[in-house]
Scaffold this motif. Structure first.
Motif, mmCIF file in Angstrom:
data_model
loop_
_atom_site.group_PDB
_atom_site.id
_atom_site.type_symbol
_atom_site.label_atom_id
_atom_site.label_comp_id
_atom_site.label_asym_id
_atom_site.label_seq_id
_atom_site.Cartn_x
_atom_site.Cartn_y
_atom_site.Cartn_z
ATOM 1 N N SER A 1 32.475 25.556 49.914
ATOM 2 C CA SER A 1 33.191 24.768 48.903
ATOM 3 C C SER A 1 34.040 25.683 48.016
ATOM 4 O O SER A 1 33.818 26.891 47.936
ATOM 5 C CB SER A 1 32.184 24.009 48.028
ATOM 6 N N GLU A 2 34.992 25.065 47.345
ATOM 7 C CA GLU A 2 35.832 25.813 46.412
ATOM 8 C C GLU A 2 34.972 26.360 45.274
ATOM 9 O O GLU A 2 35.182 27.468 44.794
ATOM 10 C CB GLU A 2 36.916 24.882 45.867
ATOM 11 N N GLY A 3 33.994 25.553 44.860
ATOM 12 C CA GLY A 3 33.096 25.975 43.781
ATOM 13 C C GLY A 3 32.357 27.252 44.123
ATOM 14 O O GLY A 3 32.154 28.126 43.266
ATOM 15 N N SER A 4 31.956 27.397 45.374
ATOM 16 C CA SER A 4 31.212 28.618 45.738
ATOM 17 C C SER A 4 32.151 29.822 45.791
ATOM 18 O O SER A 4 31.726 30.958 45.576
ATOM 19 C CB SER A 4 30.425 28.430 47.040
ATOM 20 N N MET A 5 33.438 29.588 46.054
ATOM 21 C CA MET A 5 34.381 30.711 46.018
ATOM 22 C C MET A 5 34.603 31.164 44.574
ATOM 23 O O MET A 5 34.740 32.359 44.305
ATOM 24 C CB MET A 5 35.729 30.311 46.652
ATOM 25 N N THR A 6 34.622 30.200 43.658
ATOM 26 C CA THR A 6 34.747 30.565 42.236
ATOM 27 C C THR A 6 33.524 31.385 41.820
ATOM 28 O O THR A 6 33.647 32.400 41.116
ATOM 29 C CB THR A 6 34.853 29.291 41.357
ATOM 30 N N ALA A 7 32.353 30.946 42.281
ATOM 31 C CA ALA A 7 31.115 31.683 41.973
ATOM 32 C C ALA A 7 31.188 33.099 42.525
ATOM 33 O O ALA A 7 30.768 34.062 41.864
ATOM 34 C CB ALA A 7 29.911 30.942 42.563
ATOM 35 N N LEU A 8 31.745 33.229 43.715
ATOM 36 C CA LEU A 8 31.886 34.554 44.328
ATOM 37 C C LEU A 8 32.747 35.469 43.448
ATOM 38 O O LEU A 8 32.407 36.632 43.222
ATOM 39 C CB LEU A 8 32.526 34.405 45.719
ATOM 40 N N MET A 9 33.829 34.921 42.930
ATOM 41 C CA MET A 9 34.721 35.740 42.097
ATOM 42 C C MET A 9 34.001 36.226 40.836
ATOM 43 O O MET A 9 34.113 37.390 40.452
ATOM 44 C CB MET A 9 35.967 34.928 41.721
ATOM 45 N N TYR A 10 33.253 35.325 40.206
ATOM 46 C CA TYR A 10 32.467 35.736 39.032
ATOM 47 C C TYR A 10 31.472 36.823 39.420
ATOM 48 O O TYR A 10 31.276 37.805 38.700
ATOM 49 C CB TYR A 10 31.695 34.538 38.461
ATOM 50 N N ALA A 11 30.820 36.613 40.558
ATOM 51 C CA ALA A 11 29.786 37.572 40.978
ATOM 52 C C ALA A 11 30.386 38.948 41.233
ATOM 53 O O ALA A 11 29.775 39.972 40.900
ATOM 54 C CB ALA A 11 29.086 37.036 42.231
ATOM 55 N N ILE A 12 31.585 38.967 41.814
ATOM 56 C CA ILE A 12 32.238 40.259 42.082
ATOM 57 C C ILE A 12 32.521 40.990 40.759
ATOM 58 O O ILE A 12 32.210 42.169 40.599
ATOM 59 C CB ILE A 12 33.550 40.056 42.882
#
Lengths: 150, 163
Positions: B16-27
């Motif tokens: 999902s797009e939401g999980s990609m946003t989460a990935l960016m925060y995590a990075i």
């Protein structure tokens, strides 16, 4: 997107008036086509895709439920169209007594994970005998909608 | 020396797009606290099997969806590696198969993960347990702190060149 996010009061029809599988699919697709403003050609294409999938094996389950579905090119987000028939419709083989509750799921080509989650949620909630009985006895689209958001 | 709050961060990818946003925060978080970053995608074979059992899927369809999910997983993992590399962050990626919340829980225990990052969870719109999503279940069962990232388009600008 989850099942609850996909459910739309305008995409629920109670009762369905069709008595054959193809007519039920057409009735449900018409509901979607009207809401989405689709041209007749696209509507026919969706009906054909869903019927082609049904020809591989009926999606009729136990308890009078059927979950016809297809991936449709050009659909931007998963749509769940629900219909309840007063009389059972012989959907697929004769193993079941007929289906009264229909969930038509139309999904985009490029989001398999979401499509599977939504189908799995429908199958899971329909494993509840009580929920199915309540769906069967729903008189209006509002009744059906409310059952999910109880 | 002061201990960093989180040393091993796992971000859950579900396409999902939401999980990609989460990935960016995590990075960005991993970079700022010098934590080890992990990203996992779980191919939901449990749901596929249940759909065959319930007769919603025929076997041929199950195989087709399995292929689609594996392709989706590889695409998201490749993308997460590119995004992490753009910020000079090492990332340990994995694709698992099974029930997502159980696989993620098992991965966290096995790798000593101390922070789980995920995309936004759903609003509670039904009391029915059957309608709880995989992310809802992860949130409830995670053995460590969980960071839930709301949709935020500002962070996408940080990675604009890589998207």
């Amino acid at each position: 997107m989850t099942l609850l996010e996909a459910i739309d009061k305008n995409l629920i029809k109670v009762p369905l008036t069709s008595s054959s599988p193809k007519d039920v699919i057409e009735e449900l697709v018409s509901l979607y086509a009207d809401k989405a403003g689709l041209l007749a050609g696209k509507k026919d294409e969706i009906v054909s895709r869903v019927m082609a999938r049904e020809s591989l094996g009926s999606t009729a389950m136990e308890k009078g439920i059927a979950i016809p579905h297809a991936k449709i090119d050009g659909v931007s987000k998963t749509a769940v169209i629900i219909g309840i028939s007063r009389l059972p419709v012989q959907f697929g083989d004769s193993e079941h007594k007929g289906s009264r509750i229909f969930f038509l799921v139309l999904a985009p080509e490029d989001n398999p994970s979401e499509h599977i989650q939504i189908l799995a949620s429908i199958a899971k909630i329909c494993s509840s005998d009580l929920f199915v009985r309540m769906l069967e006895s729903a008189k209006t689209a509002d009744d059906v909608y409310q059952l999910f958001f109880d | 020396m002061k201990k960093t709050p989180f040393s091993k961060i796992l971000v859950y990818l579900d396409g999902s797009e939401g999980s990609m946003t989460a990935l960016m925060y995590a990075i960005l978080l991993a970079s700022s606290v010098k934590a080890e970053l992990h990203a996992s995608y779980v191919v939901n074979t449990k749901a596929l099997s249940e759909l065959v059992k319930a007769r919603v899927f025929v076997n041929q369809e199950k195989l087709e969806y399995m292929e689609d999910l594996k392709k989706d997983a590889k695409r998201h993992i490749r993308h997460s590696e590119r995004l992490a590399a753009s910020k000079n962050v090492d990332i340990h990626t994995s694709i698992m198969e099974g029930s997502p919340h159980k696989e993620i829980l098992s991965y966290m225990k096995q790798h000593g993960i101390d922070l789980l990052v995920m995309g936004s969870v759903n609003a509670i719109r039904s009391r029915r347990e059957e309608l709880a999503s995989e992310t809802d279940r992860m949130l409830r069962t995670a053995p460590c702190p969980v960071m839930v990232i709301r949709d935020d388009y500002d962070i996408w600008a940080e990675f604009e060149e890589e998207i």
